[in-house]
Design a protein around this motif. Structure first.
Motif, short mmCIF file in Angstrom:
data_model
loop_
_atom_site.label_atom_id
_atom_site.label_comp_id
_atom_site.label_asym_id
_atom_site.label_seq_id
_atom_site.Cartn_x
_atom_site.Cartn_y
_atom_site.Cartn_z
N ALA A 30 0.76 -1.18 0.19
CA ALA A 30 0.19 -0.38 0.53
C ALA A 30 0.99 1.05 -0.17
N ALA A 31 1.71 1.30 0.91
CA ALA A 31 3.16 2.31 0.76
C ALA A 31 3.56 2.43 0.14
N THR A 32 3.88 1.56 -1.85
CA THR A 32 4.43 1.53 -2.61
C THR A 32 3.42 2.22 -3.90
N THR A 55 13.73 -3.20 4.34
CA THR A 55 13.06 -3.48 5.99
C THR A 55 11.65 -3.29 6.39
N ARG A 56 11.65 -4.13 5.38
CA ARG A 56 9.52 -4.31 5.51
C ARG A 56 9.09 -3.33 5.90
N GLY A 57 9.06 -1.53 5.44
CA GLY A 57 8.27 -0.63 5.43
C GLY A 57 8.94 0.58 4.64
N GLU A 58 8.65 1.67 4.62
CA GLU A 58 9.26 2.58 4.39
C GLU A 58 10.67 2.68 5.34
N SER A 59 11.25 3.93 4.30
CA SER A 59 13.26 3.52 4.66
C SER A 59 13.78 4.85 4.00
N ASP A 60 14.81 5.36 4.60
CA ASP A 60 14.82 6.30 3.68
C ASP A 60 16.31 5.70 2.92
N VAL A 61 16.17 5.39 1.60
CA VAL A 61 17.41 4.85 1.25
C VAL A 61 18.49 5.26 1.18
N PHE A 62 18.82 6.55 0.95
CA PHE A 62 20.38 7.28 1.62
C PHE A 62 20.16 6.86 2.52
N THR A 63 19.77 6.73 3.44
CA THR A 63 20.82 6.38 4.91
C THR A 63 20.84 4.21 4.90
N PHE A 64 19.89 3.44 4.59
CA PHE A 64 19.74 2.19 5.00
C PHE A 64 20.97 2.08 4.32
N PRO A 65 21.69 1.43 5.36
CA PRO A 65 23.01 0.82 5.88
C PRO A 65 23.41 -0.53 4.59
#
Length: 708
Positions: A30-32, A55-65
């Protein structure tokens, strides 16, 4: 396909996408949709900023490790993709072997292939796996996005994610409807010259006046002939493909949503039994049938504690092959039943710090049947009748902690899986085990433009029932005039899971308003080291029995074959990618390299690739509703091989493309994509030594979308 068998071919692609993960739960889907609606007004290539899946949820892509990429529908259309491998043609760390036939394509992520790569359609596992029959039974034109998580992902996804995850999401009505419209349709046609392939299809879609109900139905066809290669004779590759998609969703209340989908894929092909080979002998009529039924539930009340998604599904895939020169007919049939549920709960920690917990469980069951009309009991060698059951439970915490010296993002996760394999032919043959998969990733942003990150993960791949219970005939060796010695598979109940321990370290830069207002530059790169132990390999012992050479009582045989745990591998690599996007210009560059060695022998292992640089340049002309671009790939020579005969030369390829999509006036709704791949007819041996790439290939598609 086991890990060592995957050594045979090496090639990589490089794409500059920094970054979006994969969506599994109904709530993540749904978020997509919401993100897709926001992007619908954008005409051109842009840099993605939000992940809904890693992360199975909305996540900022730049700060994703970590390393995650998304390919949008706009880019899929601009590539005029006729196969799944073409979608990822510029994605770093992703390699496809077995082409250029669709039915032979198999993916590898950072050197790991076969059952070490998890494939998902709308969050549904696609567990059909065969060494020669491909894995991607889906029409590219039905896709809204294609996403890849590179590196071990067992902490959230369990077995088969030791190399990473490839996930696809299909279109629905909201992706195609115009604002304030209820019903619509889309028709599309296309052609590509390398295999004289025609594409044609249509889609209808709509929603209720209040938007609570929506639905879509789509049907498409492809018809192609032999594939024209850059060197040598044409490649036998006749295909007739029919694909269908039906979707329906109902917003039952403000908090509760239900959705349903049915995905169907039929492919009738005439080609060699080994769809990955270039031989024109041993032709078979190959019938591929696949369908996926999916139901989803999203419950998201006005609460930080509940964001629940549940997906239940069943998939059925089969490949039937009838040899043209004999009466032999063989089949592999796989059914998968399963569900996955997850929930997100967010808590404030004081100040601006917060933590989001994601937790849930998953169950799936695979059932396989192998058929061969030339064996006494009708069973097929190497394709055991067997059942596999897996249950997994996972939890992840996502901490966002701003401090005076910068922001920290800490993501620990752990999952436990219990799996059981049982032979349907012999109930006494049973293999059970369990595995715990932890992971932790840390990102540090000392400024709003600088990122430092690292992660450590442990992953596993459970041995499949094909590897444990393989039995019956493997091959036959002539032992003399009129004497043939069969070699038989032998089950191995002691087979252990492959295990991986991986480190990754990287950095990123992001800037806005660099040259003009509203433009953006993103650069991200990382080094990774993945140690994989207990590699599963096929051990073949050739030993003729005495009765093959003398009139001695007994059966003439040539030994046995079984899957065993063998070596340990260390796979290392470096990837760096950058993107620049403005209202009038899009540029990207990516470079990737990989090495893999057997820690015991020093031999090369894994799907290794030459060093490769990919460049994309696109000029946007909003006033003319036009975009014109070019893609270039520069590949070094492949020398990381154990047999010099498998070395491949360096090559360079250049593609051009054009997108015309009027945004107003009587032609609004029209989209024309045109391009020429490999315009200089380079001999790009991407998959095997001696297997040329596709010749210069003119391609075009035209679509018309209207809603009212």
């Amino acid at each position: 396909m086991n890990f060592h068998n995957a050594i045979k071919t090496r090639s990589t692609a490089a794409k500059v996408s920094c970054l979006v993960g994969m969506s599994l739960s109904a709530s993540a889907l749904a978020a997509t949709h919401a993100l897709a609606e926001e992007a619908a007004d954008y005409d051109g290539t842009e840099i993605e900023e939000i992940s809904v899946t890693a992360t199975r949820g909305e996540s900022d892509v730049f700060t994703f490790p970590g390393a995650v990429s998304v390919i949008s529908k706009d880019e899929i259309d601009a590539r005029i993709a006729a196969s799944i491998s073409e979608i990822f043609a510029s994605t770093p760390g992703v390699q496809f072997d077995g082409g250029p036939r669709r039915t032979g394509e198999t993916p590898a992520l950072r050197g790991i292939s076969g059952e070490g790569v998890l494939v998902l359609f709308d969050g549904v596992r696609q567990n059909f796996l065969s060494g020669h029959d491909g894995r991607f039974f889906i029409e590219p034109d039905l896709l809204r996005s294609a996403e890849v998580v590179r590196g071990p992902g067992s902490a959230l996804y369990g077995s088969s994610a030791i190399g990473g995850v490839i996930a696809f999401e299909t279109v629905d009505a909201r992706d195609l409807l115009g604002e304030d419209n209820q019903f619509g349709y889309r028709v599309k046609g296309g052609f590509q010259g390398a295999n004289d392939e025609w594409l044609y299809g249509g889609t209808v879609f709509g929603q209720s006046a209040d938007g609570a109900y929506s639905g879509l139905a789509s049907l498409s066809f492809r018809d192609s002939s032999d594939i024209n290669l850059a060197r040598g004779a044409d490649l036998q590759g006749d295909d007739e493909i029919a694909s269908g998609l039906v979707k329906f969703s109902a917003q039952v209340s403000d908090d509760l949503k239900l959705d349903f989908s049915w995905l169907k894929f039929n492919n009738d092909a005439r080609e060699p039994n080994n769809g990955q080979g270039i031989s024109t002998g041993d032709l078979v009529d190959k019938d591929i049938r696949s369908e996926t039924w999916r139901g989803g539930l999203t419950y998201n009340p006005d609460s930080d504690l509940i964001d629940l998604g549940i997906v239940a599904y069943t998939t059925r895939a089969r490949v039937d092959e009838a040899e043209l020169d004999t009466t032999r007919e063989i089949s592999r049939r796989v059914k998968t039943y399963g569900f996955v549920a997850d929930n997100r709960s967010k808590f404030a920690l004081g100040g601006d710090a917060s933590v989001t917990f994601t937790y849930g469980g998953e169950y799936y069951r695979d059932e396989q049947v192998g058929l061969d009309n030339t064996t006494a009991d009708g069973t097929r060698g190497g394709v055991p009748d067997a059942t596999s059951e897996t249950f997994g439970a996972f939890i992840q915490a996502d901490f966002a902690i701003p401090t005076a010296i910068g922001g920290f993002r800490i993501i620990p996760a752990v999952r436990y899986d219990d799996f059981d394999n049982t032979s349907d032919r012999d109930a006494s043959l049973n293999s059970s085990d369990g595995a715990t998969s932890p992971k932790i990733g840390i990102s540090y942003t000392p400024t709003d433009w600088l990122l430092l990150f690292g992660n450590y993960s442990e992953a596993f791949r459970a041995p499949s029932f094909n590897e444990i219970f393989a039995d019956n005939l493997h091959f036959v060796i002539p032992a003399g005039p009129g004497v043939f010695a069969p070699n038989f598979f032998v089950p191995n109940l002691d087979l252990q899971s492959e295990r991986a321990k991986a480190f990754e370290f990287g950095a990123g830069l992001t800037f806005e308003d660099v040259a003009t207002d509203g433009d953006k530059l993103v650069i991200k790169g990382s080094y990774y080291d993945n140690d994989v132990t207990n590699l599963i390999d096929l051990e073949v012992n050739v030993e003729f029995s005495p009765s093959c050479f003398a009139p001695i009582p007994g059966v003439c045989t040539s030994g046995t074959s079984r899957n065993v745990n063998t070596a340990s591998a260390e796979i290392t690599g470096f990837e760096i990618e950058g993107q620049y996007s403005s209202d009038y210009l899009y540029l990207s560059a990516a470079y990737a390299t990989i090495d893999g060695t057997d820690q015991d022998t020093g031999d090369f292992v894994g799907i290794l690739t030459p060093n490769r640089l990919n460049l994309v340049g696109e000029v946007k002309m909003p006033a003319q509703s036009l975009r014109v671009g070019a893609r270039a790939e520069f590949s070094g020579a492949l020398t990381k091989v154990n047999d010099p005969a498998n070395e491949r030369r360096a090559y360079e390829t250049v593609d051009t493309y054009l997108v015309w999509q009027p945004t107003e006036g009587p032609l609004q709704g029209l989209r024309v994509d045109m391009g020429v791949n490999n315009i200089f007819n380079a001999n790009a041996e991407r998959v095997f030594a001696g297997v040329p790439g596709v010749n210069r290939n003119f391609r075009t598609t035209v679509s018309w979308t209207s809603s009212f």
